[in-house]
Write an enzyme that holds these catalytic residues in place. Structure first.
Site, PDB file in Angstrom:
ATOM      1  N   MET A 379       0.702  -1.323   0.043  1.00  0.00           N
ATOM      2  CA  MET A 379      -0.061   0.076  -0.270  1.00  0.00           C
ATOM      3  C   MET A 379       0.554   1.259   0.058  1.00  0.00           C
ATOM      4  O   MET A 379       0.356   2.361  -0.697  1.00  0.00           O
ATOM      5  CB  MET A 379      -0.809   0.009   1.202  1.00  0.00           C
ATOM      6  CG  MET A 379      -1.967   1.003   1.166  1.00  0.00           C
ATOM      7  SD  MET A 379      -3.127   1.196   2.344  1.00  0.00           S
ATOM      8  CE  MET A 379      -1.939   2.088   3.742  1.00  0.00           C
ATOM      9  N   ASP A 380       2.149   1.263   0.611  1.00  0.00           N
ATOM     10  CA  ASP A 380       2.689   2.511   0.762  1.00  0.00           C
ATOM     11  C   ASP A 380       3.110   3.119  -0.615  1.00  0.00           C
ATOM     12  O   ASP A 380       2.742   4.326  -0.864  1.00  0.00           O
ATOM     13  CB  ASP A 380       3.876   2.204   1.536  1.00  0.00           C
ATOM     14  CG  ASP A 380       3.715   2.033   2.979  1.00  0.00           C
ATOM     15  OD1 ASP A 380       3.495   2.802   3.999  1.00  0.00           O
ATOM     16  OD2 ASP A 380       3.134   0.939   3.368  1.00  0.00           O
ATOM     17  N   PRO A 381       3.919   2.231  -1.363  1.00  0.00           N
ATOM     18  CA  PRO A 381       4.264   2.993  -2.745  1.00  0.00           C
ATOM     19  C   PRO A 381       3.244   3.251  -3.420  1.00  0.00           C
ATOM     20  O   PRO A 381       3.057   4.173  -4.305  1.00  0.00           O
ATOM     21  CB  PRO A 381       5.301   2.107  -3.216  1.00  0.00           C
ATOM     22  CG  PRO A 381       4.922   0.708  -2.715  1.00  0.00           C
ATOM     23  CD  PRO A 381       4.456   0.840  -1.268  1.00  0.00           C
ATOM     24  N   GLY A 384       1.785   6.488  -2.390  1.00  0.00           N
ATOM     25  CA  GLY A 384       2.603   7.539  -2.628  1.00  0.00           C
ATOM     26  C   GLY A 384       2.588   7.920  -4.062  1.00  0.00           C
ATOM     27  O   GLY A 384       2.587   9.331  -4.347  1.00  0.00           O
TER      28      GLY A 384
END
Length: 513
Positions: A379-381, A384
């Site tokens: 989920m993080d990248p 972002g």
């Protein structure tokens, strides 16, 4: 299954993983500063006592005791009960849903996220809603096209473009951005002259501002000199000598394995996304720090933040305050699950939201319990990248209107777009797809197989019948009669005998480096 599983719970400094409940599973992952409160929530007197000791970080038995207490606690609760009780204490525990269960989750229903649609062939099904929300709303205008519905039109456009490519600008060259092969003018990056204030944490938000910086924006990172943000600047302020590596490959990574005098500026998880950024320390809880920050707001174009939903208002710098100080400011907020809704104030990392949105339920082997799944951070990248894109959209619109806006990118809602086919399938059939392990929905065989040596592996994908024939030639006699077996000539036949093929390939690779 030729590959023994190597994931699951990590008996280290910080507990994490998928834990079973009375009616399913929850994802647990803690920040270092949460561990004392987690012990209190679990109610295990021995774990509480050990955490109260000043040398608890050196207690080699504590991780296992904490893991056992977590299992007892989750197994005596339903997954939503465990989620609500932990979140009430500000602790990262979230229910693990399948895509079918996700469609019924009360938070996304309360946010009116899902979009039903009628398709001329597939019938009525459900699609994900907006990946992020801008002023003016978001509309789903039409269903997916049928096969070749617009083919003739697109082929005609392509033919016309090939016949007449047009002026130089059609090739991406114009006066403002001259051809780098011939120009002597220094190249300008697309966001040159744009100033971004960075109030981000952990990975998703810092990754977004890193991308904006890569595009030429001046990014000013704002940190609080009186608050150490774990999972942003490292697991602990100053790792004890020889103990840094225990925090793992992200928060225990330092140049030459040396934390140095200022570990918070050297830890791998931070320096990876801090490139091309300026920094300032301001205590936004003080009048001087807040006013200094608002003066920066007056001179900036974008503010990006991914704190919990209540932080900006608690600091007195909510949207109304920011917009009043600078009507041209674009504010990109990246809450985990949304600024409003039943879970709006929940805390968590990417792994929590991946569980909530059905992502985690799709990983793993069919013959292993979901609690064997390791933790991932897809989920993080994903968040972002989407936040950087949303910023570009808002900047483009501001160029026309002259007015900034609030952009809400609920990371969960953006992540669901990465599972769009699973959502459609769940809404049509009401059945969750079976986990595939290392296998593929079409190609066969596919897997990860042990090789000679200590913990050595090879990944193999047979993506067609010609590749299958090539693998049989490579295996030679080790392939037995596969090369001439007509039932294996097609992918369907190979999928039906996948277990047998896995065993044979694994025997062959075991003797090779």
């Amino acid at each position: 299954r030729p590959v023994p599983y190597q994931g699951g719970h990590r008996a280290g400094l910080i507990p994490g993983g998928v834990y079973p409940t009375e009616d399913g599973y929850v994802q647990v992952l803690a920040a270092p500063g949460w561990l004392g409160r987690l012990a209190e929530l679990l109610g295990d007197e021995e774990v509480i006592r050990r955490f109260a000791q000043p040398d608890w970080m050196d207690d080699d038995e504590l991780p296992l005791l904490l893991d056992e207490a977590l299992h007892v606690w989750t197994l005596t609760r339903g997954r939503y009960q465990a989620q609500s009780q932990a979140q009430a204490e500000g602790l990262g525990v979230m229910a693990l849903n399948t895509p079918v269960e996700l469609l019924e989750d009360p938070h996304f229903r309360a946010r009116d996220y899902w979009r039903p649609i009628e398709h001329p062939v597939a019938g009525r099904y459900t699609l994900p809603g907006p990946p992020f929300r801008l002023a003016g709303g978001w509309a789903l205008r039409r269903p997916a096209p049928t096969l070749d519905q617009h083919g003739a039109e697109l082929r005609a456009l392509a033919a016309a473009h090939a016949a007449s490519p047009g002026p130089a600008v059609a090739r991406g060259v114009d006066a403002a951005h001259p051809d780098p092969a011939t120009s002597t003018t220094p190249a300008r990056l697309p966001l040159d002259g744009v100033r971004v204030l960075d109030l981000t944490l952990v990975w998703a938000g810092p990754y977004a501002t890193m991308l904006l910086g890569d595009l030429g924006a001046e990014v000013i990172r704002v940190d609080n000199p009186k608050f150490f943000p774990t999972a942003t600047r490292g697991a602990v302020v100053r790792p004890r000598p020889g103990k840094a590596a225990e925090a793992g490959p992200i928060w225990g990574a330092f140049p030459n394995d040396d934390p140095g005098e200022r570990p918070w500026n050297r830890v791998g998880g931070f320096v990876g996304h801090a490139r091309s950024k300026l920094g300032v320390t301001l205590d936004l809880r003080s009048e001087l720090g807040r006013e200094t920050f608002l003066r920066l707001v007056e001179r900036s174009d974008v503010l990006v933040e991914n704190n919990s939903a209540k932080v900006l208002d608690a600091l007195g710098i909510g949207w109304d305050v920011l917009h009043a100080r600078n009507p041209r400011l674009i504010v990109v907020r990246m809450p985990s699950i949304g600024l409003e809704g039943p879970y709006a104030h929940y805390v968590g990392f990417g792994a929590h939201v991946e569980a909530l949105t059905g992502f985690t339920s799709l990983r793993g082997y069919t013959d292993l319990d979901l609690s064997a799944n390791g933790t991932t951070y897809h989920m993080d990248p994903a968040s972002g990248t989407a936040a950087a894109f949303a910023t570009l959209l808002a900047l483009r619109r501001r160029a026309r209107t002259g007015i900034g806006e609030l952009v809400e990118l609920a990371q969960a809602e953006n992540l669901i777009h990465h599972l769009g086919d699973h959502v459609v399938e769940a809404s049509l059939s009401g059945i969750a797809r079976e986990r595939l392990g290392n296998r593929h929905v079409t190609f066969a065989p596919q897997g990860v197989y042990r090789c000679a040596g200590d913990n050595r592996w090879v990944a193999i994908t047979v993506d067609g019948d010609d590749a299958w024939a090539g693998l049989c030639r490579a295996m030679g006699d080790a392939g037995g009669g596969w090369a001439t077996d007509a039932s294996l000539a097609s992918a369907g036949g190979r999928r039906a005998r996948h277990d047998e093929l896995d065993d044979g390939i694994a025997r062959w690779t075991a003797g090779l480096d």
